[in-house]
Design an enzyme around this catalytic site. Structure first.
Site, PDB file in Angstrom:
ATOM      1  N   GLU A 107       5.066   6.988   0.576  1.00 51.24           N
ATOM      2  CA  GLU A 107       5.610   7.211  -0.770  1.00 51.24           C
ATOM      3  C   GLU A 107       6.318   8.554  -0.925  1.00 51.24           C
ATOM      4  O   GLU A 107       7.101   8.734  -1.861  1.00 51.24           O
ATOM      5  CB  GLU A 107       4.491   7.134  -1.822  1.00 51.24           C
ATOM      6  CG  GLU A 107       4.079   5.734  -2.224  1.00 51.24           C
ATOM      7  CD  GLU A 107       3.176   5.097  -1.196  1.00 51.24           C
ATOM      8  OE1 GLU A 107       3.146   3.861  -1.124  1.00 51.24           O
ATOM      9  OE2 GLU A 107       2.495   5.838  -0.455  1.00 51.24           O
TER      10      GLU A 107
ATOM     11  N   THR B 274       2.154   1.634   5.921  1.00 51.45           N
ATOM     12  CA  THR B 274       1.442   2.757   5.322  1.00 51.45           C
ATOM     13  C   THR B 274       0.929   3.630   6.455  1.00 51.45           C
ATOM     14  O   THR B 274       0.600   3.113   7.534  1.00 51.45           O
ATOM     15  CB  THR B 274       0.259   2.278   4.463  1.00 51.45           C
ATOM     16  OG1 THR B 274      -0.661   3.361   4.246  1.00 51.45           O
ATOM     17  CG2 THR B 274      -0.505   1.159   5.142  1.00 51.45           C
ATOM     18  N   ASN B 275       0.851   4.930   6.223  1.00 46.40           N
ATOM     19  CA  ASN B 275       0.285   5.831   7.227  1.00 46.40           C
ATOM     20  C   ASN B 275      -1.237   5.774   7.241  1.00 46.40           C
ATOM     21  O   ASN B 275      -1.856   5.603   8.286  1.00 46.40           O
ATOM     22  CB  ASN B 275       0.729   7.278   6.946  1.00 46.40           C
ATOM     23  CG  ASN B 275       2.168   7.550   7.302  1.00 46.40           C
ATOM     24  OD1 ASN B 275       2.498   7.929   8.418  1.00 46.40           O
ATOM     25  ND2 ASN B 275       3.054   7.354   6.340  1.00 46.40           N
ATOM     26  N   THR B 276      -1.841   5.908   6.062  1.00 45.84           N
ATOM     27  CA  THR B 276      -3.292   6.045   5.976  1.00 45.84           C
ATOM     28  C   THR B 276      -4.037   4.881   6.619  1.00 45.84           C
ATOM     29  O   THR B 276      -5.024   5.070   7.339  1.00 45.84           O
ATOM     30  CB  THR B 276      -3.733   6.195   4.506  1.00 45.84           C
ATOM     31  OG1 THR B 276      -3.168   7.397   3.963  1.00 45.84           O
ATOM     32  CG2 THR B 276      -5.242   6.253   4.380  1.00 45.84           C
TER      33      THR B 276
ATOM     34  N   CYS C 270       3.144  10.109   4.373  1.00 43.40           N
ATOM     35  CA  CYS C 270       2.731   9.059   3.450  1.00 43.40           C
ATOM     36  C   CYS C 270       4.013   8.333   3.078  1.00 43.40           C
ATOM     37  O   CYS C 270       5.023   8.983   2.774  1.00 43.40           O
ATOM     38  CB  CYS C 270       2.048   9.623   2.211  1.00 43.40           C
ATOM     39  SG  CYS C 270       1.673   8.374   0.964  1.00 43.40           S
TER      40      CYS C 270
ATOM     41  N   MET D   7       0.839  -1.211   0.000  1.00 47.72           N
ATOM     42  CA  MET D   7       0.000   0.000   0.000  1.00 47.72           C
ATOM     43  C   MET D   7       0.877   1.266   0.000  1.00 47.72           C
ATOM     44  O   MET D   7       0.890   1.997   0.975  1.00 47.72           O
ATOM     45  CB  MET D   7      -0.936  -0.021   1.222  1.00 47.72           C
ATOM     46  CG  MET D   7      -1.857  -1.219   1.250  1.00 47.72           C
ATOM     47  SD  MET D   7      -2.713  -1.414   2.817  1.00 47.72           S
ATOM     48  CE  MET D   7      -1.415  -2.032   3.878  1.00 47.72           C
TER      49      MET D   7
ATOM     50  N   GLN E 179     -11.130   2.858   0.159  1.00 51.21           N
ATOM     51  CA  GLN E 179     -10.852   4.185   0.708  1.00 51.21           C
ATOM     52  C   GLN E 179     -11.778   5.226   0.063  1.00 51.21           C
ATOM     53  O   GLN E 179     -12.382   6.053   0.757  1.00 51.21           O
ATOM     54  CB  GLN E 179      -9.391   4.568   0.457  1.00 51.21           C
ATOM     55  CG  GLN E 179      -8.385   3.793   1.286  1.00 51.21           C
ATOM     56  CD  GLN E 179      -6.954   4.145   0.917  1.00 51.21           C
ATOM     57  OE1 GLN E 179      -6.693   4.713  -0.153  1.00 51.21           O
ATOM     58  NE2 GLN E 179      -6.012   3.807   1.787  1.00 51.21           N
TER      59      GLN E 179
END
Length: 229
Positions: free
Chosen positions: A198, A83-85, A196, A10, A52
């Protein structure tokens, strides 16, 4: 050394950074042929991203919870959500496993405190910037959090999903991030969280004089601390 269970994919672009960082950290600390003890469950990000957008966090939580249970069954002694989210569903994952979930916001807060940062700006997906599941965790640890303007948030979110998650690194997007970071500094931010996993693919400390806190690096280092403790 304890075994870490990674929930990745992710996106896979940043999961490979986790894998590299975890192994590099273990080698640096233990030397020789040492590498991290890891179990990886990589999900299909297209499925997660659709949930999401639909706001169906319950369904997303079930997918990641099943992944966490699989990792636990495979011998993982702690869960690392790469992943943060998707830490939005960390509480649901914690309810189904009997091993700890090493939370990315807690690792980030500890790093910010070590640098005496009291006012920080947060960049990430719209979910991470605008919802409370991440910011509140920092606020509860004495750190004030600001976010970009609405139009800036839209640009950051678009760049993450349309470019970075698909392996596209564009100079114009790097310039856009630099401008947003400069604006956040002018408004009082002592540092900026790359919230994030990425974003670190696009920008680093060479691009700005504002202290950057890359959550991928921070989270991986914290996980190694735990594994070797």
């Amino acid at each position: 050394m304890r075994t870490l269970g990674l929930i990745g994919g992710m996106s896979w672009e940043s999961t490979q950074t986790y894998y590299q960082r975890l192994n590099t950290q273990v080698k640096q600390r233990l030397g020789g042929l040492n590498s991290a003890k890891l179990v990886l469950f990589s999900v299909n990000f297209a499925q997660i991203e659709e949930l999401q957008r639909q706001g169906d966090w319950d369904a997303a939580a079930k997918i990641l919870s099943r992944a966490a249970l699989s990792l636990q069954a495979a011998g993982a002694e702690a869960i690392v959500i790469c992943t943060n989210t998707m830490h939005k569903v960390a509480p649901e994952i914690e309810q189904v496993v009997s091993i700890p979930v090493l939370h990315i916001a807690d690792a980030t807060a500890k790093e910010l405190q070590s640098h005496h940062i009291q006012q920080v700006a947060l960049l990430g997906t719209a979910f991470t910037m605008e919802q409370d599941f991440y910011k509140q965790r920092l606020i509860e640890q004495g750190i004030s959090v600001s976010i970009p303007t609405q139009s800036q948030r839209a640009d950051v979110h678009r760049i993450i999903y349309d470019e970075l998650c698909q392996g596209k690194i564009l100079p114009e997007s790097r310039h856009a991030f630099v401008d947003i970071i400069a604006d956040l500094k002018a408004k009082g931010a002592q540092g900026v969280i790359l919230g994030c996993t990425e974003i670190g693919l696009l920008i680093n400390s060479d691009d700005t004089d504002v202290p950057l806190f890359d959550t991928t690096i921070i989270h991986a280092q914290s996980a190694v601390d735990w594994a070797l403790s």
